[in-house]
Design an enzyme around this catalytic site. Structure first.
Site: not given
Length: 283
Positions: A84, A136
Site C-alpha cells: 500500500d 495514484e
C-alpha cells in the site's frame, strides 16, 4: 493461495460490488481478517504499508507469515497481498521479490510526467512476476481541509495519460477522500469519478474508506469503485477493545490476551464493512 488483484477486481467491476482492502499491522490482524473473510466467503486484499512492513520485520517476513496463515487456517477465498502506497520503485521491487502479489506505486507527489515514468518502471518489473499494479493520481490528503481546493482532485486528462502510458491495472484517483479521520463533511466528486470510469473502463480504487457515510460508499461503487481501503476504523475498534480488556482485568500481563482484547470488536467491524461493500459470498 495468494493471487494478484486482477481477477477479483474484474469480477467486482462486472458484478457491482467492492473488494475490501484491509491493512494488516501484525500477525493477529492478518489472522482476524482472514478468518472473518473466510467465514463470509469474501475475497480480501491484505494491505501492507512500508511502515507496517518494517515494523513486522520486512517484506519477506510478512509474505511468509501470510502464506503460513493461509495454509494453517485452511483459507480458500481469494487473497491478495498488496503493498500500500509504495513510495519508490525499490520498495515495490522488494515487495514483489518477497512474494507480494500486488503493489501500489504512489508517485502522485511528482509531476504527471515523472509519475508516468516511475509507474512504467514498476509495471515493467511487476508484469514479469505476474504482479498487479495500482497507481495514484491527484492528492489524497490527510485531512479534509487539505483537499478542499480543486488542485487536490485528479483531472480526467491526467488519469487517461497515466493509464494509457503506464499500462496500470487499477487507478486510485484523488476525488475528495482522505486518509484517517475526516474533519467536516467529505466532498466526493462523483461526477468526475463516473467520467473516469466511463473513459478508462478499469477498476477504480477509493482510499480513505474510514468514516465515509454508507451512502457515499454505495454511490462510489455505483460510479466505478471496485476496491475500498480501510485501516483507521479497524485500528480504532481494536484499540477500544484492548483498552477495555486492560481496564477490566488489571492483572492481565499475557500479551496474547491483551492483544486479543480487540478481536471481537475488530471482527464485528469487518463483517459490517463486507456487507456494506457487497463482497460477502463473492469468493
Amino acid at each position: 493461495m495468494l493471487e494478484n488483484m486482477c481477477k477479483m477486481l474484474d469480477k467486482a467491476k462486472k458484478e457491482g460490488y467492492a473488494v475490501p482492502h484491509l491493512n494488516i499491522n501484525n500477525l493477529e490482524w492478518a489472522k482476524y481478517i482472514l478468518e472473518v473473510c473466510e467465514q463470509q466467503h469474501s475475497p480480501i486484499i491484505l494491505g501492507v504499508s512500508e511502515g507496517a512492513a518494517k515494523y513486522m520485520g520486512g517484506y519477506n517476513t510478512v509474505a511468509m507469515m501470510v502464506k503460513g496463515l493461509i495454509k494453517d487456517l485452511s483459507i480458500n477465498i481469494p487473497v491478495a497481498l498488496h503493498l500500500d502506497h509504495g513510495s519508490t520503485f525499490e520498495a515495490c521491487r522488494k515487495a514483489i521479490d518477497a512474494g507480494f502479489t500486488s503493489v501500489m506505486i504512489d508517485a502522485s507527489r511528482f509531476s504527471l510526467e515523472e509519475n508516468i515514468e516511475i509507474t512504467k518502471k514498476v509495471v515493467k518489473y511487476a508484469k514479469k512476476k505476474r504482479v498487479s499494479v495500482e497507481a495514484e493520481i491527484g492528492h489524497i490528503g490527510g485531512t479534509e481541509d487539505e483537499i478542499s481546493a480543486d488542485i487536490g482532485y485528479a483531472k480526467l486528462e491526467d488519469c487517461i495519460a497515466l493509464v494509457k502510458n503506464a499500462k496500470i491495472d487499477f487507478l486510485a484517483p484523488a476525488l475528495g477522500s482522505v486518509h484517517g479521520l475526516y474533519k467536516g463533511e467529505p466532498k466526493i466528486d462523483f461526477e468526475r469519478m463516473k467520467q473516469i470510469k466511463d473513459e478508462l473502463n478499469i477498476p477504480l480504487v477509493l482510499h480513505g474508506g474510514t468514516g465515509l457515510p454508507d451512502e457515499i460508499i454505495k454511490k462510489s461503487i455505483e460510479c466505478g469503485i471496485c476496491k475500498i481501503n480501510i485501516n483507521t476504523e479497524l485500528q480504532i475498534e481494536w484499540a477500544a477493545g484492548v483498552r477495555k480488556k486492560v481496564a477490566d482485568d488489571q492483572n492481565v500481563y499475557d500479551p496474547r490476551k491483551i492483544i486479543s482484547g480487540g478481536e471481537d470488536r475488530m471482527k464485528d467491524a469487518i463483517v459490517t464493512k463486507i456487507n456494506l461493500l457487497g463482497s460477502a459470498n463473492k469468493a
